[in-house]
Design an enzyme around this catalytic site. Sequence first.
Site: not given
Length: 654
Positions: A424, A497, A499, A501
């Site tokens: 990403e 990541d 997280d 997203d």
Amino acid sequence: MSKQDDYNAEQIQVLEGLEPVRKRPGMYIGGTGVEGLHHLVWEIVDNGIDEALAGHATRVDVVLMADGGVSVQDDGRGIPTDIHPKTGKSTVETVLTVLHAGGKFGGGGYKVSGGLHGVGSSVVNALSSRLLVRVFRDGKIHEQEYERGAPKSDLKVVGKTTKTGTQIIFYPDETIFETIKINYDTVLSRLRHAAYLTKSIRTSIEDEITGERFGFYFEGGIQSYVKHLNVGKEVVDEDIFYVDKMVKDVQVEISLQYTEVYSEIVKAFANNVYNPDGGTHLTGFRSALTRVINDYARKNGLLKEKEDNLSGEDTREGLTAVILVKLPDPQFEGQTKNKLGNPEIRGYVEQVLAENLMYYLEEHPGVAKKIVGKALLAARARKAARAARENILRKGVLEGASMPGKLADCSSKDPANSEIYLVEGDSAGGSAKSGRDSKTQAILPLRGKVLNVERARLDKMLANNEILSLIKALGVGIEDSFDVAGLRYARIIIMTDADVDGSHISTLLMTFFFRYMKPVVDGGHLYLAKPPLFELVKPGRKTSEFIYDEDELTDFLDKKIAERKKEGLKMSNEDERYKQAGYVEQKRYKGLGEMDADQLFETTMNPEKRVLVQVKVDDAEKADSIFNKLMGSEVEPRKNFIQTNAKFVKDLDI
Ligand code: 28F
């Protein structure tokens, strides 16, 4: 002749004993792993279901007992207890100690449940360290106990009862099976299917240790099954098509309903056994469906004279259907025996569906118009996709030698020791490129959110550069040019990541693989990289500890504190934990970009140290439903799903 005795003992063919079963269990139950273990349960449960299908039982109840036993009980007639003229043994003992002693049940019915094609409960008895059978019949409770298939005593009356039925309690033999732990969810799913496929039967399961219990009862049979499969999807019409017809000695049941999603789910069963590879019932179904929808469309001016016929795929877009045939002598094909082979079944299913679906469409012109409308749209999208694909092929983007510009390929050309990281963002992509082992590791940076293929047809997908680059890099093509043998990497590793997203992007990518590259997933090629969540730094020390999840952090600190306590460290309050563990700083990683190339490689890409999570789909039906809920167009089911499952998310980063 009372209803209870409409069988005659001659029907039992007295065959060989049970010793071959213990010598080569795999021959009888497929294997001695988890699958084989659960076949024991299916065989006994299916005998109870057969008693229900013969019209004599209304329920089959399973209990996973605290002592490791499995109890299965039905409220049918109870296995006959009279003495068999040939063997001098009771019919109960004969059924439980003679191979293939099941055979036809009285009343003209035939064994239609799946089981192991009737090898009978004697196989279960042979492979159980202990088995207890209780028969409730003629106002008495009859009981007999066995050890590894050998009776410990004769069948004897132990009490009175007003009930009828059969109960079998068995203990899988731990000297035969790798594990004897029965999986609650596996049995639950099978009992749900059994209740869907046998309308108005009640099934239930209880786990005595956890107290978990669940019951199933579907008046609607396979119509309820179609409804269950469509939970979370927008349907074309609430009404669900259903037909149940006998053709000669074969029962044909079909239920279907169209939805607004692009995928199709058509599940075919023969004698209550799911046939994942389809067979003649599915072939008959498909040809009738395509023919009827084309005929209806032309007859009602929805398809112009000069327009091509709608293809089978066009007519099945968004379709959910369950096909169930019950036949006396099913023949299964293929090495996995997952495909029905009886040729006559194709014509029977085709005839039943053609007659009844045409009538249904004429009776429901509104629904018919929507179904044909969807198929026409699908046909146009298919043509557009073909044009897009041909256009792309002309440009050599999909096949051919050239790779997408942003792919940093690995030098090894041997897929077996090559892997590709789908990273990403460009910054992490940059670090991954410079930190990687360029011999075996390829990097494909993906910009921002990947297209949600759950809500896009192929033509839209082929217009999306990220998806196109991915298809091109993997080398397996797409749709009808898909060939998993072309896969250029042994491992496809999604690295995003840790997280929200990042999780969203990895879910979008997994949706794409599940919908368009399922063999890649089934082949175990898809992984998720696990970047560290924390770095524990000791002052003045170059090295640091990388921690990958909250539990690991707790364990690590507990261990450190215990060591320090042994050195006489006195404990103070909780928030001193890190100091006392000797670490002053705990760094929470927000994103891959926070690590430099070496750290990223050492913590997340180095095959010696990294943590990879393999993406596997054990239950495709469940996965299909989850992707629909999570990625589909309906908001309500997504909200419910997230609320129900949020408690399982360990480190939710709000
Ligand atoms: C706990 C699992 O196994 N239920 C069963 C019956 C009922 C009959 C039966 C079974 C030998 C070959 C006839 C009773 N009365 N649940 C079960 N319920 N087996 S197994 O007969 C077996 C005989 O065929 C039964 C009249 N006819 C059949």
